[in-house]
Every structure is written in structure tokens, then in C-alpha cells.
Design an enzyme around this catalytic site. Sequence first.
Site, PDB file in Angstrom:
ATOM      1  N   GLU A  99       0.845  -1.190   0.000  1.00  0.00           N
ATOM      2  CA  GLU A  99       0.000   0.000   0.000  1.00  0.00           C
ATOM      3  C   GLU A  99       0.886   1.248   0.000  1.00  0.00           C
ATOM      4  OE1 GLU A  99      -3.810   1.837   2.472  1.00  0.00           O
ATOM      5  OE2 GLU A  99      -2.360   0.578   3.544  1.00  0.00           O
ATOM      6  N   LYS A 169      -9.955   1.633  -2.574  1.00  0.00           N
ATOM      7  CA  LYS A 169     -10.160   1.178  -1.193  1.00  0.00           C
ATOM      8  C   LYS A 169     -11.599   1.460  -0.763  1.00  0.00           C
ATOM      9  CE  LYS A 169      -7.686   1.407   3.239  1.00  0.00           C
ATOM     10  NZ  LYS A 169      -6.509   2.053   3.892  1.00  0.00           N
ATOM     11  N   CYS A 210      -5.618  -2.927   2.654  1.00  0.00           N
ATOM     12  CA  CYS A 210      -5.418  -2.693   4.078  1.00  0.00           C
ATOM     13  C   CYS A 210      -6.696  -2.879   4.914  1.00  0.00           C
ATOM     14  CB  CYS A 210      -4.811  -1.315   4.294  1.00  0.00           C
ATOM     15  SG  CYS A 210      -4.014  -1.107   5.914  1.00  0.00           S
TER      16      CYS A 210
END
Length: 338
Positions: A99, A169, A210
Amino acid sequence: MASNVGSSGINAEYGGCSFRRSSSSRVVSLFVGSFNSPAHLLNKHKQFSRTFMASSSTKFVFAGCQLLVGENKEENLSNARKAIDEASQKGAHIVSLPECFNCPYSNASFPVYAESIPDGPSTKMLSLAASSNKVYLIGGSFPEKDGDKLYNTSLVFDPEGNLIAKHRKIHLFDIDVPGKIRFKESETLSPGSTPTVFETKFGKIGLGICYDIRFAELALLYSQRGAKFLVYPGAFNMTTGPAHWELLQRSRALDNQLYVAAVSPARNPSSSYTAWGHSTVVNPWGEVISTTGHEPGIIYAEIDFSKLDEIRANIPITLQKRDDIYKVVDIVAEKQQK
């Protein structure tokens, strides 16, 4: 720095590579030292890895590049390209970056380092790296600028350098642990709204970034779409990393009886946000089959999708689920079908 593994299992050596067969004899993993392995071993590594995988189209080598990320964007891109090249030379078929591989992880940095897609330098580097090395490349993530919005975005390229998937995301990292850490991605970033599963010649792979890993429903949705491997470029911190990083990966793997990988930046003590590191791969039995510490490096693991059928036959939870009582509904897919 060489990769390392958990305490169980049998280790063996081959031409500078180390292997680990799990104690359950379910998986064999491939490990190679990172960034500075002797040049005369590269061809041997690559030749062995390709031969080892050739027996089945369901087998491949995955590499996760744990990069040291700083404030110099050009240097970050250069380091990423070098790691991709090395992973390919050592036999990887699918490579992932961490990331925010092109910039520090901070709200102050996101607008400064943000790029448009596909015109930005990060996109161009990723495409060229994939085509030059003939690998599938999961480009970690970087801040994307689209109009007046910013996203934390991951791009996926096929071995010809074609962009085959883009994941923004979905779940923004907004947490406040008093006395330890406060971070609000929503202060600068907007959330994505599309789950991402992409095709490879080996099978389907689900992609998250994440904080997405904390949401079991998303992983289950990916499994329902046919994904056999979930990859999460991520940057857990020194509070959540020790407590939850490995636990979440093993949980998602066991929940869905598939492989899970999480690829972190290396730890940079000078950064305002310190990453936990410890990039890891977990198999469908919930075993850690590849991991490392917090320094820069590359982890390698053999992924064998045929093992999923064996495990799912032994413990058939998919067939035993009570859809008459509970279910995860794929709302995006239903809308697309209308």
C-alpha cells in the site's frame, strides 16, 4: 534479508533457495533472499521455479515486495521497479507491491503525490514492469486523483502490461485509539464502491487494500465470486499490526478456505506513520507459509489452487452454510445484471 517462517515445518535447501513443507504436508513454499542475492544464482532460481510450477496450471509463485518508502517519489518508483525485476528473475508469476508504494502514508502526502490514471508516472511504470517481466502485477496502491476527489487505488496489470483491474479502497481507515493512534483517511480520501475480482490464467484473485481485510463480508463475497486467493496491500501500524495483522489474514483464509496475502511497506522510523511490516502469506488451512520482519525484502510462496478442493472436501463448510437463515448478497453484481 532472507524470508523466514513459523516454528513448525521442515526446511530444505536448493541452490540458495529455502523451502518449507508444512507439518500437515499440505503446502510447499518457496523462499528467496531479497534485493541482494548473488547474481550467479538468479538463473538457477528462475529455472527451478518455472520447472517446479510447470506441472500444473493451478500452481504459481507469488512474490510480495516489502519496500522502504520515503519522500522521494522518483526513488520510490525506482525501488519498486527493481523489486519487481528481482521477483520475476527469481521465478515469480504474480507480484504485489505494498500500500502507498510511491509516497508516505499520510493525509498531508496524499494530495501532493496523487496522480491521474492512466497518465501518471506510477501507472506507466507498473505497466512497463509487468510487460517487461511477463508477470501479473498488483501495483500495491497509490493516491489517485479523479476530478476533485482522491482515492487510495490499486491497479492490476497482466503479463502484456494491460490494465485488467482497478480497486479503490472501499473501507476508509478511520480509527481513534486513545493514547496510541488516531488516523482519518476520510479527511482527504473518498471511498471506492466496487468489489474487485480479476482473472488470471491460474484462477480468480480478489483484491482489497489494508482496512478492507477487517470486513469478513467482503472476503466472503470474493469467495462467492470464485476467488481462490485474496491479496491485500496494506500498511498496518505499530498498534494494530502486532495485535491484528496476522490474525486477520489467518481468519480470512479460514473463513473462506483460500489463500491470503498481505503486503506491507518496510518500517521507516523517520515517517510520521510507522508501518508494521511483516508481509505474510497464509494457506487455506490457516498456516503462515511465508513471512518476514520489518526490513525491506521480498517474500515468496508457492500457491497451489488444487489444495483448496482437498481442504473444502475435508471440511465442507461452503456446502453446510444455511442460506435459509443468513447470506451475503452481492448488491453490485445484482445491479449490473439489471
